[in-house]
Enzyme design. Structure first.
Site, mmCIF file in Angstrom:
data_model
loop_
_atom_site.group_PDB
_atom_site.id
_atom_site.type_symbol
_atom_site.label_atom_id
_atom_site.label_comp_id
_atom_site.label_asym_id
_atom_site.label_seq_id
_atom_site.Cartn_x
_atom_site.Cartn_y
_atom_site.Cartn_z
ATOM 1 N N GLU A 82 0.838 -1.204 0.000
ATOM 2 C CA GLU A 82 0.000 0.000 0.000
ATOM 3 C C GLU A 82 0.872 1.253 0.000
ATOM 4 O O GLU A 82 0.604 2.218 -0.733
ATOM 5 C CB GLU A 82 -0.912 -0.019 1.229
ATOM 6 C CG GLU A 82 -1.771 1.224 1.383
ATOM 7 C CD GLU A 82 -2.196 1.438 2.822
ATOM 8 O OE1 GLU A 82 -2.458 2.603 3.183
ATOM 9 O OE2 GLU A 82 -2.246 0.457 3.595
ATOM 10 N N ASP A 100 -7.171 1.181 0.573
ATOM 11 C CA ASP A 100 -5.837 0.632 0.850
ATOM 12 C C ASP A 100 -5.515 -0.539 -0.079
ATOM 13 O O ASP A 100 -4.385 -0.670 -0.568
ATOM 14 C CB ASP A 100 -5.745 0.163 2.308
ATOM 15 C CG ASP A 100 -5.756 1.318 3.299
ATOM 16 O OD1 ASP A 100 -5.589 2.477 2.865
ATOM 17 O OD2 ASP A 100 -5.948 1.060 4.503
ATOM 18 N N ASP A 127 0.772 3.815 -3.186
ATOM 19 C CA ASP A 127 0.385 5.218 -3.006
ATOM 20 C C ASP A 127 1.312 6.132 -3.799
ATOM 21 O O ASP A 127 0.860 7.050 -4.501
ATOM 22 C CB ASP A 127 0.429 5.561 -1.510
ATOM 23 C CG ASP A 127 0.155 7.024 -1.237
ATOM 24 O OD1 ASP A 127 -0.959 7.487 -1.520
ATOM 25 O OD2 ASP A 127 1.071 7.727 -0.759
ATOM 26 N N GLU A 151 -4.546 0.670 -3.559
ATOM 27 C CA GLU A 151 -3.155 1.147 -3.583
ATOM 28 C C GLU A 151 -2.180 -0.020 -3.515
ATOM 29 O O GLU A 151 -1.156 -0.018 -4.213
ATOM 30 C CB GLU A 151 -2.917 2.109 -2.421
ATOM 31 C CG GLU A 151 -3.619 3.447 -2.599
ATOM 32 C CD GLU A 151 -3.381 4.398 -1.453
ATOM 33 O OE1 GLU A 151 -3.424 5.619 -1.677
ATOM 34 O OE2 GLU A 151 -3.153 3.925 -0.311
#
EC number: 3.1.26.3
Length: 245
Positions: free
Chosen positions: A61, A134, A65, A137
């Protein structure tokens, strides 16, 4: 074989089949399927299966991101060559914010693939917005590690970029950017701004601007600066064009 082990084996077989179907759906086959499974593995599942070598998706994650911000930034930079840094930042924030990521995740039924602990499952974790964002990502992070930036770009071209082109995030743009996006979307031509008039004393100037599309006037606007006058002209043009749609 004890019943518990049999049940867990059956559960894992079911999920591996689900991941196979998922890869067929998105047209991407992972070289390292463990990365794909990790992207969908919540920490609650790992906590309940400590004897097995599972790893949760939190590190993926973190990576995803950054990859998502980079790829979306590059797309916006190329698509909107006249948009200011501030406007680009606002638009990117709207695209990578939690509600948007949840929307992308739901379109591909990410929630049905998440490996959850029993407690998280019972409290509705599979539909929890923060969890789904989450996971999206983490999936981007896994895809980047497995196949590189180009495949991530191609995936986003199917799932995310069309939403930008459809105007899903126009509400965060200023009037000039909204008008530019609308014109680009319809392939109508070129927008131009012209200052028609400057009036008033130096300490209290007023500017009048006109916006045209293919030399046809769309709107007039006035303001204390050229920028403000152009924004008002764009606002009037947007109103007229939307009334025609």
């Amino acid at each position: 074989m004890p019943y518990r082990k049999y049940r867990e084996k059956k559960y894992e077989t079911k999920y591996r089949e689900a991941f196979k179907v998922f890869q067929e759906k998105i047209g991407i086959t992972f070289t390292d399927e463990k990365l794909l499974i990790q992207a969908f593995t919540h920490s609650s599942y790992v906590n309940e299966h400590r004897k097995k070598p599972h790893e949760d998706n939190e590190r993926l994650e973190f990576l995803g991101d950054a990859v998502l911000e980079l790829t979306v930034s590059q797309y916006l930079f190329q698509k909107y060559p006249t948009m200011s840094e501030g406007e680009l930042t606002k638009l990117r924030a709207a695209i990578v914010c939690e509600p948007s990521l949840v929307r992308f995740a739901n379109e591909l039924s990410f929630g049905s693939l998440v490996l959850l602990g029993k407690g998280e499952e019972m409290t509705g974790g599979r539909e929890r917005p923060a969890l789904l964002a989450d996971v999206f990502e983490a999936f981007i992070g896994a895809l980047y590690l497995d196949q590189g930036l180009e495949t991530v770009w191609e995936f986003l071209k199917e799932i995310v970029y069309p939403k930008i082109n459809e105007g899903a995030f126009s509400h965060v743009m200023d009037y000039k950017s909204q008008l530019q996006e609308l014109i680009q979307r319809d392939g109508s031509g070129n927008v131009e701004y012209q200052i028609l008039q400057e009036k008033g004393p130096a300490h209290n100037r007023e500017f009048v601007s006109r916006v045209t599309l293919n030399n046809v006037a769309l709107g007039l606007g006035s303001g204390k600066s050229k920028k403000e006058a152009e924004q008002q002209a764009a606002a009037e043009a947007l109103k007229k064009l939307k009334e025609q749609l």
